[in-house]
Design a protein around this motif. Structure first.
Motif, mmCIF file in Angstrom:
data_model
loop_
_atom_site.group_PDB
_atom_site.id
_atom_site.type_symbol
_atom_site.label_atom_id
_atom_site.label_comp_id
_atom_site.label_asym_id
_atom_site.label_seq_id
_atom_site.Cartn_x
_atom_site.Cartn_y
_atom_site.Cartn_z
ATOM 1 N N UNK A 345 0.811 -1.220 0.000
ATOM 2 C CA UNK A 345 0.000 0.000 0.000
ATOM 3 C C UNK A 345 0.844 1.269 0.000
ATOM 4 N N UNK A 346 2.128 1.148 0.327
ATOM 5 C CA UNK A 346 3.006 2.319 0.372
ATOM 6 C C UNK A 346 3.617 2.649 -0.982
ATOM 7 N N UNK A 347 3.529 1.737 -1.907
ATOM 8 C CA UNK A 347 4.175 1.962 -3.198
ATOM 9 C C UNK A 347 3.378 2.971 -4.022
ATOM 10 N N UNK A 359 4.966 2.582 -9.371
ATOM 11 C CA UNK A 359 6.177 3.359 -9.635
ATOM 12 C C UNK A 359 7.420 2.492 -9.593
ATOM 13 N N UNK A 360 8.287 2.638 -10.577
ATOM 14 C CA UNK A 360 9.632 2.082 -10.568
ATOM 15 C C UNK A 360 9.717 0.605 -10.287
ATOM 16 N N UNK A 361 10.814 0.226 -9.620
ATOM 17 C CA UNK A 361 11.100 -1.168 -9.274
ATOM 18 C C UNK A 361 11.371 -1.238 -7.781
ATOM 19 N N UNK A 362 10.715 -2.170 -7.110
ATOM 20 C CA UNK A 362 10.914 -2.322 -5.673
ATOM 21 C C UNK A 362 12.260 -2.973 -5.376
ATOM 22 N N UNK A 381 12.676 0.273 -0.700
ATOM 23 C CA UNK A 381 12.834 1.489 -1.507
ATOM 24 C C UNK A 381 12.336 1.243 -2.919
ATOM 25 N N UNK A 382 12.214 2.333 -3.676
ATOM 26 C CA UNK A 382 11.819 2.282 -5.083
ATOM 27 C C UNK A 382 12.968 2.803 -5.930
ATOM 28 N N UNK A 383 13.366 2.016 -6.912
ATOM 29 C CA UNK A 383 14.384 2.429 -7.877
ATOM 30 C C UNK A 383 13.723 2.800 -9.200
ATOM 31 N N UNK A 384 14.433 3.591 -9.991
ATOM 32 C CA UNK A 384 14.020 3.917 -11.358
ATOM 33 C C UNK A 384 12.669 4.613 -11.421
ATOM 34 N N UNK A 389 11.465 10.523 -7.664
ATOM 35 C CA UNK A 389 10.903 10.672 -6.332
ATOM 36 C C UNK A 389 10.787 9.307 -5.646
ATOM 37 N N UNK A 390 10.141 9.325 -4.470
ATOM 38 C CA UNK A 390 9.713 8.111 -3.779
ATOM 39 C C UNK A 390 10.875 7.144 -3.570
#
Length: 447
Positions: A345-347, A359-362, A381-384, A389-390
């Protein structure tokens, strides 16, 4: 081949050309693409006594007139088995190239080693001159499957190429390789027995009553047996050194998918216990996608591990007595679960042509280890991210992640949860490993 298949002509022998046409006709609606010359195009070679069709061996017969034929019923059975295979083109498995892979020479008379064959063919095509020479004669299939139509090539940094096939096809080719090995072993045994009891024939062939010449055993291969916990509680370091263990493993069906032949012993790297024999496909699917020793990318295959097939995989992981007693998973798998499930739910999401896109890749990393859970911290975290952001989504202590997993396990796989915990395990080894001292000052405990 343009030979016409006569409708309703069932049973008996048909020529290789008719078998080609029949194979294409019967598998025209199959999810797995098939080859138009499965019997007459290399690497199929009828004169060695058999042809592979999917996971089935079809014996070839040489009639008195010198023409090679195959039983029509066997072609139909192989087609029916292939038509029952479901294939997800998005569920891919990397098949190469890999560093340090052994180089083997192959010709049309060598057994199927499909990964090496595909690598060899693709490396040839990388040379333009050799590709031009091979364009009209190169093999287009393996075990009757036209793998070129479903091969996916991915390029990174415009130099590093990797090749991928759908998981269903990987399992099918693994089954074909196993079946061929078993068939050849049976043929060798029959030849050795015949050499003891009967004088050898002129050309090493057996003659049937109607004048046909056969070159292979006319008997089915030994069936695979389901895995029923025979290796429960064994340590991998001990069991893997036993003579003949690889041959024993090959006699089981994969304990996870229960369809493909087993090839390796999957084991828990934290506690050292054997989980079960599995096929190559399930073994690669289960393996965490490590970036570094304490950093993994949460790839797409985790949706299958924790969503669509969660009960099967949780049952498999908890075959390790250590993981069952702790009611958790090995640290890399628990980290992946925390990112994929607990922090879902945070992504954040972004607008896409089809609505909202994650968003991006976890990515999840950790400091410390499970041996000192009080000081172990998971960072999701989120990459790419397309907007930069994020970055960090959450920092979750190991103990909290383990508690969350236990609650989720009771909902996702209640039968697995009911068998977990140190007070609900039978037959634990006398010297049990997962009771680890926590040096955080709170005393000794299971965590």
């Amino acid at each position: 081949m343009s030979e016409r298949v006569i409708p309703g002509r069932r049973g008996g022998l048909i020529s290789l050309g008719a078998a080609d046409a029949l194979w294409v006709d019967l598998t025209s609606n199959s999810a797995v693409p098939t080859a138009a010359a499965a019997f007459t195009c290399s690497p199929a070679h009828a004169r060695v006594g058999y042809v592979l069709l999917g996971g089935r061996v079809v014996a070839t017969v040489k009639a008195s007139g010198g023409q090679w034929s195959v039983p029509e019923t066997e072609v139909r059975r192989a087609a029916a088995e292939l038509n029952a295979v479901e294939m997800d083109r998005q569920d891919l498995v990397r098949i190469g190239p890999f560093r340090g892979a052994p180089k083997q020479e192959h010709n049309e008379k060598t057994p199927l080693r499909w990964r090496q064959r595909i690598t060899r063919e693709l490396q040839k095509l990388g040379d333009p001159e050799r590709a031009a020479r091979l364009e009209g004669s190169r093999p287009n299939h393996l075990a009757g499957i036209d793998w070129r139509l479903i091969l996916v090539e991915q390029t990174r940094d415009r130099t590093a190429r990797t090749w991928w096939l759908p998981r269903a096809v990987v399992r099918l080719l693994d089954a074909a390789e196993h079946t061929e090995t078993q068939w050849l072993q049976a043929a060798r045994t029959r030849q050795e027995n015949a050499a003891v009891t009967e004088p050898p024939s002129r050309h090493g062939q057996a003659q049937a009553a109607d004048g046909r010449q056969t070159t292979g055993p006319d008997c089915p291969t030994a069936p695979l047996r389901p895995y029923n916990g025979e290796l429960k509680g064994h340590l991998y370091a001990v069991l893997s050194r036993r003579p003949g263990i690889s041959h024993k493993v090959a006699g089981w069906t994969c304990a996870v998918c229960r369809t493909a032949p087993a090839a390796v012993l999957d084991h828990c790297h934290e506690h050292g216990y054997v989980r079960a024999p599995v096929c190559h496909s399930c073994n690669t699917q289960e393996r965490p996608d490590h970036l570094y020793g304490n950093d993994i990318r949460v790839a797409g295959h985790y949706a299958r591990l924790f969503d669509t097939h969660a009960a099967d995989w949780l049952r498999h992981w908890h075959r390790c007595p250590g993981c069952r007693a702790r009611t958790t998973l090995p640290l890399p798998h628990l980290a992946a679960w925390t990112a994929h499930i607990a922090c879902r739910s945070l992504r954040p999401t972004h607008r896409d042509s089809r609505g909202r896109k994650p968003c991006g890749v976890l990515r999840v990393s950790w400091t410390g280890s499970q041996n000192a859970p009080g000081s172990c911290l998971l960072t999701v975290a989120v990459d790419f991210c397309p907007f930069g952001e994020h970055r960090v989504l959450a920092r979750v202590p190991y103990r909290e992640a383990a508690v969350r997993f236990g609650s989720w396990l009771a909902e996702a796989a209640p039968a697995v949860a009911a068998a977990a915990g140190p007070d609900r395990l039978d037959g634990l080894p006398a010297r049990f490993r997962p009771v680890i001292a926590d040096t955080s000052g709170e005393g000794l405990a299971l965590f």
